[in-house]
Structures are given as C-alpha cells and as structure tokens.
Design a protein around this motif. Structure first.
Motif, PDB file in Angstrom:
ATOM      1  N   ARG A 117       0.842  -1.185   0.000  1.00 23.14           N
ATOM      2  CA  ARG A 117       0.000   0.000   0.000  1.00 23.14           C
ATOM      3  C   ARG A 117       0.879   1.237   0.000  1.00 23.14           C
ATOM      4  NH1 ARG A 117      -2.330  -4.035   2.207  1.00 23.14           N
ATOM      5  NH2 ARG A 117      -0.859  -4.030   3.941  1.00 23.14           N
ATOM      6  N   LEU A 118       0.845   1.970  -1.106  1.00 23.12           N
ATOM      7  CA  LEU A 118       1.559   3.240  -1.204  1.00 23.12           C
ATOM      8  C   LEU A 118       0.544   4.355  -1.037  1.00 23.12           C
ATOM      9  CD1 LEU A 118       3.912   2.540  -4.260  1.00 23.12           C
ATOM     10  CD2 LEU A 118       4.415   2.262  -1.821  1.00 23.12           C
ATOM     11  N   VAL A 119       0.827   5.289  -0.144  1.00 28.30           N
ATOM     12  CA  VAL A 119      -0.083   6.400   0.102  1.00 28.30           C
ATOM     13  C   VAL A 119       0.682   7.714   0.043  1.00 28.30           C
ATOM     14  CG1 VAL A 119      -1.670   5.042   1.521  1.00 28.30           C
ATOM     15  CG2 VAL A 119       0.248   6.227   2.610  1.00 28.30           C
ATOM     16  N   THR A 120      -0.076   8.805  -0.002  1.00 30.10           N
ATOM     17  CA  THR A 120       0.527  10.133   0.014  1.00 30.10           C
ATOM     18  C   THR A 120       0.133  10.859   1.294  1.00 30.10           C
ATOM     19  OG1 THR A 120      -1.265  11.415  -0.993  1.00 30.10           O
ATOM     20  CG2 THR A 120       0.163  10.166  -2.481  1.00 30.10           C
ATOM     21  N   ASP A 121       0.698  12.049   1.462  1.00 32.63           N
ATOM     22  CA  ASP A 121       0.378  12.858   2.635  1.00 32.63           C
ATOM     23  C   ASP A 121      -1.084  13.285   2.662  1.00 32.63           C
ATOM     24  OD1 ASP A 121       3.024  12.786   3.588  1.00 32.63           O
ATOM     25  OD2 ASP A 121       3.601  14.401   2.238  1.00 32.63           O
ATOM     26  N   THR A 122      -1.752  13.228   1.512  1.00 31.06           N
ATOM     27  CA  THR A 122      -3.167  13.620   1.464  1.00 31.06           C
ATOM     28  C   THR A 122      -4.109  12.466   1.773  1.00 31.06           C
ATOM     29  OG1 THR A 122      -3.509  13.081  -0.891  1.00 31.06           O
ATOM     30  CG2 THR A 122      -2.585  15.256  -0.385  1.00 31.06           C
ATOM     31  N   ALA A 123      -3.588  11.261   1.849  1.00 28.43           N
ATOM     32  CA  ALA A 123      -4.440  10.074   2.000  1.00 28.43           C
ATOM     33  C   ALA A 123      -5.097  10.025   3.378  1.00 28.43           C
ATOM     34  CB  ALA A 123      -3.632   8.809   1.766  1.00 28.43           C
ATOM     35  N   LEU A 124      -6.329   9.558   3.389  1.00 21.57           N
ATOM     36  CA  LEU A 124      -7.062   9.316   4.628  1.00 21.57           C
ATOM     37  C   LEU A 124      -7.718   7.939   4.527  1.00 21.57           C
ATOM     38  CD1 LEU A 124      -8.852  12.746   5.201  1.00 21.57           C
ATOM     39  CD2 LEU A 124      -7.048  11.775   6.634  1.00 21.57           C
ATOM     40  N   TYR A 125      -7.371   7.060   5.460  1.00 14.36           N
ATOM     41  CA  TYR A 125      -7.987   5.746   5.547  1.00 14.36           C
ATOM     42  C   TYR A 125      -9.129   5.800   6.566  1.00 14.36           C
ATOM     43  CZ  TYR A 125      -4.217   3.079   3.171  1.00 14.36           C
ATOM     44  OH  TYR A 125      -3.334   2.540   2.276  1.00 14.36           O
ATOM     45  N   ALA A 126     -10.227   5.091   6.281  1.00  9.86           N
ATOM     46  CA  ALA A 126     -11.313   5.019   7.253  1.00  9.86           C
ATOM     47  C   ALA A 126     -12.245   3.864   6.940  1.00  9.86           C
ATOM     48  CB  ALA A 126     -12.107   6.329   7.276  1.00  9.86           C
ATOM     49  N   LEU A 127     -12.853   3.339   7.991  1.00 10.27           N
ATOM     50  CA  LEU A 127     -13.944   2.360   7.891  1.00 10.27           C
ATOM     51  C   LEU A 127     -15.143   3.015   8.584  1.00 10.27           C
ATOM     52  CD1 LEU A 127     -11.883  -0.842   8.776  1.00 10.27           C
ATOM     53  CD2 LEU A 127     -12.805  -0.244   6.516  1.00 10.27           C
ATOM     54  N   PRO A 128     -15.930   3.785   7.839  1.00  8.52           N
ATOM     55  CA  PRO A 128     -16.967   4.635   8.459  1.00  8.52           C
ATOM     56  C   PRO A 128     -18.330   3.978   8.634  1.00  8.52           C
ATOM     57  CG  PRO A 128     -16.780   5.155   6.135  1.00  8.52           C
ATOM     58  CD  PRO A 128     -15.781   4.047   6.401  1.00  8.52           C
ATOM     59  N   GLU A 129     -18.398   2.658   8.549  1.00  6.81           N
ATOM     60  CA  GLU A 129     -19.694   1.978   8.537  1.00  6.81           C
ATOM     61  C   GLU A 129     -20.527   2.208   9.794  1.00  6.81           C
ATOM     62  OE1 GLU A 129     -17.127  -0.026   5.531  1.00  6.81           O
ATOM     63  OE2 GLU A 129     -16.842   0.671   7.596  1.00  6.81           O
ATOM     64  N   GLN A 130     -19.882   2.494  10.935  1.00  2.70           N
ATOM     65  CA  GLN A 130     -20.645   2.748  12.165  1.00  2.70           C
ATOM     66  C   GLN A 130     -21.612   3.923  11.999  1.00  2.70           C
ATOM     67  OE1 GLN A 130     -20.248   1.348  15.799  1.00  2.70           O
ATOM     68  NE2 GLN A 130     -20.027  -0.307  14.307  1.00  2.70           N
ATOM     69  N   LYS A 131     -21.255   4.875  11.154  1.00  2.00           N
ATOM     70  CA  LYS A 131     -22.117   6.032  10.930  1.00  2.00           C
ATOM     71  C   LYS A 131     -23.406   5.646  10.217  1.00  2.00           C
ATOM     72  CE  LYS A 131     -18.321   9.367  10.822  1.00  2.00           C
ATOM     73  NZ  LYS A 131     -17.604  10.392  10.018  1.00  2.00           N
ATOM     74  N   LEU A 132     -23.417   4.443   9.618  1.00  6.65           N
ATOM     75  CA  LEU A 132     -24.612   3.945   8.926  1.00  6.65           C
ATOM     76  C   LEU A 132     -25.330   2.878   9.747  1.00  6.65           C
ATOM     77  CD1 LEU A 132     -23.086   3.494   5.351  1.00  6.65           C
ATOM     78  CD2 LEU A 132     -24.523   5.389   6.151  1.00  6.65           C
ATOM     79  N   GLY A 133     -24.852   2.646  10.967  1.00 13.04           N
ATOM     80  CA  GLY A 133     -25.422   1.562  11.757  1.00 13.04           C
ATOM     81  C   GLY A 133     -24.962   0.205  11.279  1.00 13.04           C
ATOM     82  N   GLN A 134     -23.756   0.128  10.722  1.00 13.41           N
ATOM     83  CA  GLN A 134     -23.218  -1.123  10.191  1.00 13.41           C
ATOM     84  C   GLN A 134     -21.787  -1.318  10.661  1.00 13.41           C
ATOM     85  OE1 GLN A 134     -23.269  -3.875   9.015  1.00 13.41           O
ATOM     86  NE2 GLN A 134     -25.020  -4.221   7.677  1.00 13.41           N
ATOM     87  N   ILE A 135     -21.200  -2.410  10.228  1.00  4.26           N
ATOM     88  CA  ILE A 135     -19.783  -2.696  10.460  1.00  4.26           C
ATOM     89  C   ILE A 135     -19.150  -3.006   9.110  1.00  4.26           C
ATOM     90  CG2 ILE A 135     -20.206  -3.594  12.780  1.00  4.26           C
ATOM     91  CD1 ILE A 135     -19.796  -6.434  11.575  1.00  4.26           C
ATOM     92  N   PRO A 136     -17.818  -2.969   8.998  1.00  5.43           N
ATOM     93  CA  PRO A 136     -17.176  -3.380   7.745  1.00  5.43           C
ATOM     94  C   PRO A 136     -17.585  -4.812   7.403  1.00  5.43           C
ATOM     95  CG  PRO A 136     -15.599  -2.318   9.191  1.00  5.43           C
ATOM     96  CD  PRO A 136     -16.841  -2.518   9.999  1.00  5.43           C
ATOM     97  N   GLY A 137     -17.884  -5.055   6.126  1.00  6.71           N
ATOM     98  CA  GLY A 137     -18.395  -6.366   5.746  1.00  6.71           C
ATOM     99  C   GLY A 137     -17.567  -7.121   4.741  1.00  6.71           C
ATOM    100  N   SER A 138     -16.395  -6.587   4.389  1.00  6.31           N
ATOM    101  CA  SER A 138     -15.576  -7.245   3.367  1.00  6.31           C
ATOM    102  C   SER A 138     -14.140  -7.441   3.836  1.00  6.31           C
ATOM    103  CB  SER A 138     -15.605  -6.439   2.068  1.00  6.31           C
ATOM    104  OG  SER A 138     -16.925  -6.350   1.571  1.00  6.31           O
ATOM    105  N   GLY A 139     -13.989  -7.761   5.111  1.00  6.40           N
ATOM    106  CA  GLY A 139     -12.668  -8.097   5.639  1.00  6.40           C
ATOM    107  C   GLY A 139     -11.909  -6.947   6.253  1.00  6.40           C
ATOM    108  N   GLY A 140     -12.490  -5.756   6.286  1.00  2.23           N
ATOM    109  CA  GLY A 140     -11.745  -4.591   6.752  1.00  2.23           C
ATOM    110  C   GLY A 140     -11.283  -4.680   8.193  1.00  2.23           C
TER     111      GLY A 140
END
Length: 268
Positions: A130-153
C-alpha cells in the motif's frame, strides 16, 4: 478496455466504474478506478474487479498488478443504496470478491491519495503493498450507517495493528492519515502527493526484477501462515525453500551472483 481472457467467465465490454491498462513491455497491469469525483465502487463493480484480478492472474503478459484511481481520491467507498437493493446471497459474496487481490498469485500494489474509505480501504488491505501520500485518509466509516465493515476490513486491520487500534478506527469511524498509516505499519510507504506515480513505478520495476516463482511462493507462504503457530510456519517455509532449490530460477540466481551479473529469471 484492454482485452482480458478469464478461464471461466467473460468480462463485459464496459466495466462498471473502472478500466484496465496492460503494458506488456513493463509486464504491468493497472486496474484504474474512474468514477469521479469520489470513485464510488458499486456492488456490480466488486464482482467485476474479482473477475478482473483472476483474469490478470492468468495473463502471462503481466508480472505486477497496480490498483489505482483517477483524480484526487482513491475511493470514498461503496454505493450505499446498493446495499439495500442487494439480496442477502449477493451481500454474502462481497468479502470473497474484495479478497481477490490477496488470492492473486502475483504482487498487487494499491496506490492511494485522498479518501480511501470503506470498501476502498478494504480492497487496499487485501493488496500486498500500500503506497499512500500525505493527502491520503484511511477510514472504515460503517458505524455512521449503523453497520460494520463487511468485506474483511476490521479482520485484516486487526492482524496489522492489533485490537486496540482497530477498535479505535472501526468503533469510532476514525480517519487516519497516510503518514499515521505508514507509522502503524498499515501502509508500505508514504510519499509526497506529486511523487505517488514515481514511487509506484519504482516498486513495480523492483518487484519485476525478482523471480516470478519465488515471488508467488513467498506471497502464498506468507498468506497461508499468517494464522499458523510458529512451528508450523517454519515447517512450511522449509518445504517451500526446498522446492525452490530445484528451480531453474534459483540456479540462475546463484550463477548470476557468482558471475556478478543481473539474473535473467524466467519463472521456472
């Protein structure tokens, strides 16, 4: 779209929100997300991405695969409405589709700038680098939808950073920067935004310089032993080492080393 042949399935003439570029001279294939401005990944695209990875895995022109995106953001995540419309059977296949980069025998690089949320993050986590830049933002925001990550996150992330940091990211829908992801061991490297393509090119060329057989063996061994006890992992490593000793690539590598020349690996 570049012509691709899958041994069991036919890809549609037009892919849903991404395209494929193959450069045989550089033994490289790029899967490029292209649904600006946020490169949302549809339910249909996830299955197409899985088929594409399988087709590229079988393509003898390709040594290294790059997953990248057009624009300022890698991906803001999935098509939220699509979750409500999909059948339970379809949803149950999401993790299998998103894990395609991990199952692929070839090295896979994810190159991201900007938002890398939800399924975009999960796809990146399934890649080898995984190559990222200084602008990159990682997140798993599913809690905001009343869910959890569903694809291995959450599962993949916990293996990388432990339960405490994973709870912090998943249960608070917390965003982490590219620099922090690198410091935590999630990202392979963090580079200035303008240098992402150059860094990706350099990593592709570096990976191409190694034996394809040794690369495939190393990837499978590391994936297979991730959850193994140390004694089992060492035993499997020894078996893989033993098999590679009889390969033409290992013989070529040893001869090139003693002759002080660059090896010409063939993957045999």
């Amino acid at each position: 779209m570049t012509d691709l042949n899958h041994p069991a399935q036919t890809l549609p003439a037009e892919l849903d929100g991404f395209h494929v570029e193959i450069d045989p001279a550089r033994e490289r294939a790029d899967i490029v997300l292209e649904r600006p401005p946020l490169n949302v990944i549809s339910m249909r695209a996830r299955e197409q991405l899985r088929i594409t990875f399988e087709a590229l895995d079988a393509d003898t022109r390709v040594r290294v695969i790059v997953l990248r995106a057009i624009g300022e953001h890698f991906s803001s995540g999935g098509d939220i409405k699509g979750f409500l419309e999909a059948s339970p059977e379809h949803v149950s296949k999401l993790a299998w589709n998103v894990a395609a980069p991990a199952r692929c025998s070839k090295p896979v690089i994810a190159a991201a700038r900007g938002y890398c949320f939800g399924v975009g993050f999960e796809l990146s986590l399934a890649c080898d680098f995984r190559l990222v830049t200084d602008t990159a933002l990682y997140a798993l925001p599913e809690q905001k939808l009343g869910q959890i990550p569903g694809s291995g996150g959450s599962a993949r992330l916990q293996k990388m950073v432990g339960i405490t940091r994973t709870k912090d990211i998943v249960m608070r829908s917390r965003r982490i920067s590219g620099r922090q992801a690198f410091e935590w061991g999630v990202a392979t490297d963090c580079v200035p935004d303008a240098e992402l393509e150059k860094a990706t090119d350099a990593l592709v060329d570096e990976l191409r310089s190694f034996s394809p057989l040794a690369q495939r063996t190393a990837k499978k061994l590391l994936n297979d032993t991730e959850d193994s006890p140390l004694s089992i992992a060492i035993e499997l490593e020894g078996h893989c080492y033993s098999r590679l000793r009889s390969s033409a690539d290992f013989k070529e590598g040893v001869e090139a080393f003693h002759s002080k020349r660059k090896p010409a690996f063939t993957g045999l």
